[in-house]
Design an enzyme around this catalytic site. Structure first.
Site, PDB file in Angstrom:
ATOM      1  N   PHE A 158      76.244  71.784   7.249  1.00  0.00           N
ATOM      2  CA  PHE A 158      76.269  70.694   6.279  1.00  0.00           C
ATOM      3  C   PHE A 158      75.113  69.745   6.636  1.00  0.00           C
ATOM      4  O   PHE A 158      75.324  68.706   7.275  1.00  0.00           O
ATOM      5  CB  PHE A 158      77.608  69.955   6.324  1.00  0.00           C
ATOM      6  CG  PHE A 158      78.778  70.798   5.894  1.00  0.00           C
ATOM      7  CD1 PHE A 158      79.187  70.848   4.569  1.00  0.00           C
ATOM      8  CD2 PHE A 158      79.466  71.573   6.830  1.00  0.00           C
ATOM      9  CE1 PHE A 158      80.271  71.629   4.175  1.00  0.00           C
ATOM     10  CE2 PHE A 158      80.539  72.356   6.447  1.00  0.00           C
ATOM     11  CZ  PHE A 158      80.946  72.387   5.112  1.00  0.00           C
ATOM     12  N   PHE A 207      76.296  67.964  10.470  1.00  0.00           N
ATOM     13  CA  PHE A 207      77.152  68.749  11.363  1.00  0.00           C
ATOM     14  C   PHE A 207      77.258  70.181  10.856  1.00  0.00           C
ATOM     15  O   PHE A 207      76.927  70.489   9.700  1.00  0.00           O
ATOM     16  CB  PHE A 207      78.544  68.119  11.509  1.00  0.00           C
ATOM     17  CG  PHE A 207      79.457  68.316  10.321  1.00  0.00           C
ATOM     18  CD1 PHE A 207      80.289  69.428  10.221  1.00  0.00           C
ATOM     19  CD2 PHE A 207      79.486  67.379   9.294  1.00  0.00           C
ATOM     20  CE1 PHE A 207      81.135  69.606   9.140  1.00  0.00           C
ATOM     21  CE2 PHE A 207      80.318  67.541   8.196  1.00  0.00           C
ATOM     22  CZ  PHE A 207      81.142  68.653   8.113  1.00  0.00           C
ATOM     23  N   GLU A 263      80.126  73.479  10.879  1.00  0.00           N
ATOM     24  CA  GLU A 263      81.513  73.873  11.133  1.00  0.00           C
ATOM     25  C   GLU A 263      81.568  75.337  11.565  1.00  0.00           C
ATOM     26  O   GLU A 263      80.997  76.206  10.906  1.00  0.00           O
ATOM     27  CB  GLU A 263      82.368  73.696   9.877  1.00  0.00           C
ATOM     28  CG  GLU A 263      83.804  74.149  10.080  1.00  0.00           C
ATOM     29  CD  GLU A 263      84.575  74.320   8.783  1.00  0.00           C
ATOM     30  OE1 GLU A 263      85.809  74.469   8.841  1.00  0.00           O
ATOM     31  OE2 GLU A 263      83.941  74.323   7.702  1.00  0.00           O
ATOM     32  N   ILE A 264      82.221  75.581  12.694  1.00  0.00           N
ATOM     33  CA  ILE A 264      82.470  76.958  13.137  1.00  0.00           C
ATOM     34  C   ILE A 264      83.739  77.452  12.464  1.00  0.00           C
ATOM     35  O   ILE A 264      84.797  76.819  12.556  1.00  0.00           O
ATOM     36  CB  ILE A 264      82.613  77.026  14.664  1.00  0.00           C
ATOM     37  CG1 ILE A 264      81.301  76.644  15.332  1.00  0.00           C
ATOM     38  CG2 ILE A 264      83.035  78.431  15.102  1.00  0.00           C
ATOM     39  CD1 ILE A 264      81.374  76.601  16.845  1.00  0.00           C
ATOM     40  N   VAL A 265      83.636  78.579  11.782  1.00  0.00           N
ATOM     41  CA  VAL A 265      84.779  79.113  11.028  1.00  0.00           C
ATOM     42  C   VAL A 265      85.505  80.187  11.837  1.00  0.00           C
ATOM     43  O   VAL A 265      86.710  80.111  12.041  1.00  0.00           O
ATOM     44  CB  VAL A 265      84.314  79.694   9.678  1.00  0.00           C
ATOM     45  CG1 VAL A 265      85.515  80.190   8.871  1.00  0.00           C
ATOM     46  CG2 VAL A 265      83.545  78.640   8.878  1.00  0.00           C
ATOM     47  N   CYS A 272      85.081  82.792  15.444  1.00  0.00           N
ATOM     48  CA  CYS A 272      84.349  83.113  16.669  1.00  0.00           C
ATOM     49  C   CYS A 272      85.169  84.134  17.444  1.00  0.00           C
ATOM     50  O   CYS A 272      86.320  83.859  17.812  1.00  0.00           O
ATOM     51  CB  CYS A 272      84.118  81.860  17.506  1.00  0.00           C
ATOM     52  SG  CYS A 272      83.308  82.184  19.088  1.00  0.00           S
ATOM     53  N   LEU A 308      81.610  71.145  14.824  1.00  0.00           N
ATOM     54  CA  LEU A 308      83.050  70.936  14.671  1.00  0.00           C
ATOM     55  C   LEU A 308      83.727  72.289  14.563  1.00  0.00           C
ATOM     56  O   LEU A 308      83.178  73.235  13.979  1.00  0.00           O
ATOM     57  CB  LEU A 308      83.357  70.094  13.432  1.00  0.00           C
ATOM     58  CG  LEU A 308      82.930  68.625  13.450  1.00  0.00           C
ATOM     59  CD1 LEU A 308      83.216  67.979  12.111  1.00  0.00           C
ATOM     60  CD2 LEU A 308      83.634  67.868  14.565  1.00  0.00           C
ATOM     61  N   ILE A 322      85.354  70.005   5.294  1.00  0.00           N
ATOM     62  CA  ILE A 322      85.925  71.142   6.012  1.00  0.00           C
ATOM     63  C   ILE A 322      87.419  71.206   5.747  1.00  0.00           C
ATOM     64  O   ILE A 322      88.068  70.188   5.487  1.00  0.00           O
ATOM     65  CB  ILE A 322      85.662  71.042   7.530  1.00  0.00           C
ATOM     66  CG1 ILE A 322      86.349  69.819   8.133  1.00  0.00           C
ATOM     67  CG2 ILE A 322      84.169  70.993   7.805  1.00  0.00           C
ATOM     68  CD1 ILE A 322      86.208  69.723   9.638  1.00  0.00           C
ATOM     69  N   TYR A 345      93.597  72.152   9.330  1.00  0.00           N
ATOM     70  CA  TYR A 345      94.706  73.040   9.693  1.00  0.00           C
ATOM     71  C   TYR A 345      95.726  72.245  10.506  1.00  0.00           C
ATOM     72  O   TYR A 345      95.379  71.585  11.487  1.00  0.00           O
ATOM     73  CB  TYR A 345      94.206  74.237  10.518  1.00  0.00           C
ATOM     74  CG  TYR A 345      93.196  75.095   9.800  1.00  0.00           C
ATOM     75  CD1 TYR A 345      93.589  76.208   9.071  1.00  0.00           C
ATOM     76  CD2 TYR A 345      91.836  74.796   9.860  1.00  0.00           C
ATOM     77  CE1 TYR A 345      92.659  77.008   8.418  1.00  0.00           C
ATOM     78  CE2 TYR A 345      90.896  75.583   9.211  1.00  0.00           C
ATOM     79  CZ  TYR A 345      91.315  76.682   8.491  1.00  0.00           C
ATOM     80  OH  TYR A 345      90.394  77.472   7.846  1.00  0.00           O
TER      81      TYR A 345
END
Length: 403
Positions: free
Chosen positions: A133, A138, A140-142, A144, A176, A207, A210
């Site tokens: 973004f 930043f 965002e790690i979705v 891994c 993030l 984002i 959760y």
């Protein structure tokens, strides 16, 4: 695969009075190289080589490769990218069983997402799927994950470092990620924290949140090349140890005894004793303050106040009592002179601490033992750093520490 170049900065540190001469550093580096060259033929056990060096060597030899890929809806995707995406779909599905397969597929093939794939001998064995973004500053790690047979080899940390270098090249300094309970430990080791230093409006609405996961944040330093940081720190440590060893050789000399007392001299100035200044002695290091000799009860009271304040700190829990050998069987094999706050309290009650020097020596030993036995990325090590800072501030507050 991309190239990352380290950033060179010019510093005026060499102008500082206490900085090391650059030639001394070069001599230490040369001594280390000669030492390694001398013992190289005997290093037959790969277990003695740090994991990050093994992984980096594999990358240099072409055994593993890192590629940044993404799907496209406007142009044809090359065959290799398609193969990697299919393989990663399987890896993420196996290693993230709580994620619905359709959800993994949708995000992995979303053109807005990119994926750094770790390929070993041409086969995808892991990857990090992420979305940048740029306007918000930043990434965002979705997803891994590393395939099960390739885990615990250092690939996960090196993969994350490649991602950090990649987004840094894009001008982004914040990562993030939502981590479930099984992944929190991994992210902490990679420099993430659950203390978010980004203002919520920056990422809120961008984002997905959760409920069953913890949002974690990592802020990157623009002057650090993450794929090189561990080897750089190790080299710095080697140079420092070599400089210390050289310094010890210089000062560890047996000097002839003083003969002036045989000729009727009753006393001499401490500063005139040969060798003291060479090992760093300073007149301010005078052994015992006047108040230590004249008012021991007051000194004991101050020590007690410092000790009680330390015990109340949230970071004091690793030091409240001696390490239980049942919990850590090899602790006393490595730590020959253990120390803890309970033992300090018992010594204080017995009147052991007649001077500041004795009290401070035990405190220093306690923190030194912790750092010696535990790795820098552990909670124990971080507690030692935080509690030691609090302890020193308290000592200054009570006038027990020279400014």
């Amino acid at each position: 695969m991309w190239n990352s170049s380290s950033k060179t900065t010019t510093s005026n540190a060499n102008n500082k009075e206490n900085d090391l001469p650059i030639d001394a550093v070069y001599r230490a580096i040369n001594a280390i190289k000669e030492s390694k060259a001398a013992i190289k033929p005997t290093l037959l056990n790969p277990l003695s080589v740090p994991q990050d060096e093994i992984v980096k060597a594999e990358e240099q030899k072409g055994i593993i490769e890192f590629h940044c890929i993404s799907n496209s809806l406007t142009k044809d995707v090359d065959k290799q990218t398609a193969i990697f995406l299919i393989a990663l779909q399987s890896v993420f599905g196996q290693q993230l069983p709580e994620m619905p397969p359709t959800y993994i597929t949708r995000l992995l093939y979303d053109p807005m997402h990119k994926t750094i794939v770790l390929a070993k001998k041409g086969q995808a064995i892991g990857g990090i799927c992420f979305r940048m973004f740029p306007t918000q500053g930043f990434t965002e790690i979705v997803f891994c994950a590393i395939s099960m047979p390739e885990q615990v080899k250092g690939y996960g940390s090196y993969l994350m470092n490649h991602l950090k270098d990649y987004i840094m090249q894009k001008g982004i300094q914040h990562l993030l990620a939502y981590a479930d309970c099984n992944a929190i430990g991994y992210f902490k080791k990679q420099g993430f924290s659950n203390k978010i230093r980004l203002a919520r409006p920056i990422y809120e609405g961008f984002i997905k949140e959760y409920d069953s996961a913890t949002l974690m944040h990592c802020e990157l330093h623009p002057g650090i090349v993450n794929t090189q940081i561990t080897s750089t720190i190790r080299q710095q440590k080697e140079v420092l140890n070599e400089l210390i060893a050289q310094r010890q050789k210089e000062v560890e000399r047996v000097r002839t005894g003083l003969t002036c007392f045989k000729h009727g001299v009753a006393a001499i100035p401490i500063a005139s004793i040969p060798g003291l200044k060479e090992i760093g002695w300073h007149p301010n290091f005078s052994a015992t303050r006047v108040e230590e000799r004249s008012n021991p009860a007051h000194l004991t009271g101050l020590f007690e106040a410092v000790l009680q304040a330390m015990r109340r700190q949230t970071t004091a829990w690793p030091f409240l009592s001696p390490v239980n050998p049942k919990d850590v069987p090899d602790y006393y094999v490595h730590i020959k002179y253990p120390m803890d706050l309970k033992t300090v309290g018992e010594r204080l009650e017995r009147g052991y601490y007649k001077t500041r020097r004795l009290f401070m020596a035990d405190m220093a030993r306690m923190f030194s033992n912790c750092r010696s036995f535990n790795a820098p990325n552990t909670d124990y090590y971080r507690c030692a750093t935080t509690l030691e800072r609090f302890y020193l501030n308290k000592m200054r507050q009570f006038g027990l520490l020279d400014k």
